[in-house]
Design a protein around this motif. Sequence first.
Motif, PDB file in Angstrom:
ATOM      1  N   THR A  16      -0.923  -3.468 -12.161  1.00  0.00           N
ATOM      2  CA  THR A  16      -1.264  -4.210 -10.935  1.00  0.00           C
ATOM      3  C   THR A  16      -1.316  -5.704 -11.206  1.00  0.00           C
ATOM      4  OG1 THR A  16      -2.564  -2.319 -10.147  1.00  0.00           O
ATOM      5  CG2 THR A  16      -2.965  -4.446  -9.086  1.00  0.00           C
ATOM      6  N   LEU A  19       2.418  -7.162 -11.907  1.00  0.00           N
ATOM      7  CA  LEU A  19       3.295  -7.136 -10.727  1.00  0.00           C
ATOM      8  C   LEU A  19       2.797  -8.099  -9.653  1.00  0.00           C
ATOM      9  CD1 LEU A  19       4.272  -3.354 -10.320  1.00  0.00           C
ATOM     10  CD2 LEU A  19       5.715  -5.275 -11.048  1.00  0.00           C
ATOM     11  N   TYR A  20       1.484  -8.202  -9.491  1.00  0.00           N
ATOM     12  CA  TYR A  20       0.920  -9.128  -8.498  1.00  0.00           C
ATOM     13  C   TYR A  20       1.343 -10.560  -8.815  1.00  0.00           C
ATOM     14  CZ  TYR A  20      -2.586 -11.902  -5.999  1.00  0.00           C
ATOM     15  OH  TYR A  20      -3.212 -12.832  -5.211  1.00  0.00           O
ATOM     16  N   LEU A  23       5.191 -11.201  -8.436  1.00  0.00           N
ATOM     17  CA  LEU A  23       5.603 -11.443  -7.052  1.00  0.00           C
ATOM     18  C   LEU A  23       5.205 -12.852  -6.615  1.00  0.00           C
ATOM     19  CD1 LEU A  23       4.625  -7.977  -5.521  1.00  0.00           C
ATOM     20  CD2 LEU A  23       6.942  -8.869  -5.841  1.00  0.00           C
ATOM     21  N   ALA A  31       4.459 -10.375   0.027  1.00  0.00           N
ATOM     22  CA  ALA A  31       4.723  -9.154  -0.734  1.00  0.00           C
ATOM     23  C   ALA A  31       3.626  -8.926  -1.774  1.00  0.00           C
ATOM     24  CB  ALA A  31       6.083  -9.234  -1.408  1.00  0.00           C
ATOM     25  N   SER A  32       3.148 -10.011  -2.385  1.00  0.00           N
ATOM     26  CA  SER A  32       2.082  -9.866  -3.388  1.00  0.00           C
ATOM     27  C   SER A  32       0.804  -9.350  -2.748  1.00  0.00           C
ATOM     28  CB  SER A  32       1.832 -11.195  -4.099  1.00  0.00           C
ATOM     29  OG  SER A  32       1.225 -12.135  -3.232  1.00  0.00           O
ATOM     30  N   PHE A  35       1.325  -5.744  -1.889  1.00  0.00           N
ATOM     31  CA  PHE A  35       1.253  -4.939  -3.105  1.00  0.00           C
ATOM     32  C   PHE A  35      -0.191  -4.727  -3.537  1.00  0.00           C
ATOM     33  CE2 PHE A  35       0.864  -4.942  -7.771  1.00  0.00           C
ATOM     34  CZ  PHE A  35       1.447  -3.705  -8.031  1.00  0.00           C
ATOM     35  N   PHE A  38      -1.676  -2.188  -1.248  1.00  0.00           N
ATOM     36  CA  PHE A  38      -1.152  -0.872  -1.610  1.00  0.00           C
ATOM     37  C   PHE A  38      -1.819  -0.354  -2.879  1.00  0.00           C
ATOM     38  CE2 PHE A  38       1.763   1.541  -4.306  1.00  0.00           C
ATOM     39  CZ  PHE A  38       2.018   2.639  -3.506  1.00  0.00           C
ATOM     40  N   SER A  39      -1.954  -1.214  -3.875  1.00  0.00           N
ATOM     41  CA  SER A  39      -2.584  -0.818  -5.137  1.00  0.00           C
ATOM     42  C   SER A  39      -4.039  -0.418  -4.921  1.00  0.00           C
ATOM     43  CB  SER A  39      -2.516  -1.967  -6.150  1.00  0.00           C
ATOM     44  OG  SER A  39      -1.188  -2.308  -6.438  1.00  0.00           O
TER      45      SER A  39
END
Length: 488
Positions: A16, A19-20, A23, A31-32, A35, A38-39
């Motif tokens: 997490t 990827l955060y 982005l 998108a970040s 995400f 979502f996470s």
Amino acid sequence: MLFNSYEFIFAFLPITFFLYFYLNHNRLTEASKAFLVFSSLFFYSWWNIAYLPIILSSMLFNYIIGTALNKDNEERLHRFSKKTLLTFGIVSNLALLGYFKYMDFFIENINLLSAAYIPLLHLALPLAISFFTFQQIAYLVDSYRQETAEYDFLNYSLFVTFFPQLIAGPIVHHSEMMPQFAKTKNKVKNYRNIAMGVFIFSLGLFKKVVIADTFAVWATQGFDVATTLNLFEAWATSLSYTFQLYFDFSGYTDMAIGIALLFNIKLPINFNSPYKATSIQDFWRRWHITLSRFLRDYIYIPLGGYRKGEFRTYTNLMATFILGGIWHGAGWTFMFWGFLHGIALVINRAWSKLGFKLWIWLAWLITFNFVNIAWVFFRAKEWEDAVKVLSSMLSLDDIILPGFMSSKFYFLFQYGFQFGGFVDNIKGGKDTFAYLFIAFVLVLLFKNSTFHMNKIKFNYLTILFVSLCLSISILSLNQVSEFVYFNF
């Protein structure tokens, strides 16, 4: 998913995190955020995916109501007043919480009073429902007061679901969270924040898995397993739970703050060495600070606070803390725990009004022992469990001393004292009281961990300390246990 689990530490959190910021590095800001939402929902659903529709429905409902409250009447409210809409929103949230958390308790008492037999629903309590419900009620009230300006559902979802504080708090305000997510500099990795985050997370993990879980064994044996307790076993049981809860909640708070710092988010301080308190009012300024803030701002003050005379002030204090007790759990023991704290606060206020003062050490002793005794009702599953522990704590009829003392104190036999396994019923030993002594030293003589976080100097000694905490904690993860406040 638990903070103190291999899958969280070695899979979910690093994936997490990277990827955060990946982005954000590519300027995919929306998108970040998506995400991270979502996470967080994935983290929440790990327990039971059946809980997911409940939190999603709650978020959508409160977002719609909150947005309407923040707009002009003519534009959004049509024929409903803002006060009506706010009342509807609060009642709906409390109805959701009441249905899942208190319905079986209500049915049990109806059956008891009426001799009826209404079948229990045996509802599974959705994870974190008390926390995200209170957080969203605060959002609705703040929207009513025109203290929020959130018209983006993605941002609102991030506010509610941000996983470091989703499950057991702290209970945060929209105004103290969303500006941090909006700051451009917070979208870039901050290596000092990362270092501080790892430091405070390591302390919290150690508190939980090494200290709190050790005390949990003796507390569980004393409250739930042992049928009788002698004097030392009873005191060891109550103190073990007192310290289990302290290090468990303190550990969770540290871990939540540390994880949030990895993402450049500063959560409010929720725990500040509460066992150093010298009055019950001081205790509630230090224990679960954001819950105390919520109870003060959204229950005590709306009831009138201290502005309508002394009698009304005392009534408001009692009502606030009885409701606080009910918030913690559906049971008479929780309600009585809240009642005890309400009474203590009333006495504290009356004592202060009369101008009396105590020596600091005596004030601390009274406060700590009151808190310790009140925790017995908080922990006990049934009244009988609380009575078993308290009656043994206050009785001198059954005193068993350690066997190794018999040769030197054999004369005590004639006074009814016995020698042998003095804490056998709770599976304890000499180390039990050594741990209790160490716990007293830690909570009374050491500063709060957040103080060290802000003062920390990163050098080889700090790296060694963090490495030791992490290593010992990770090696102790063979039996993963939930945090106590996950039950609320």
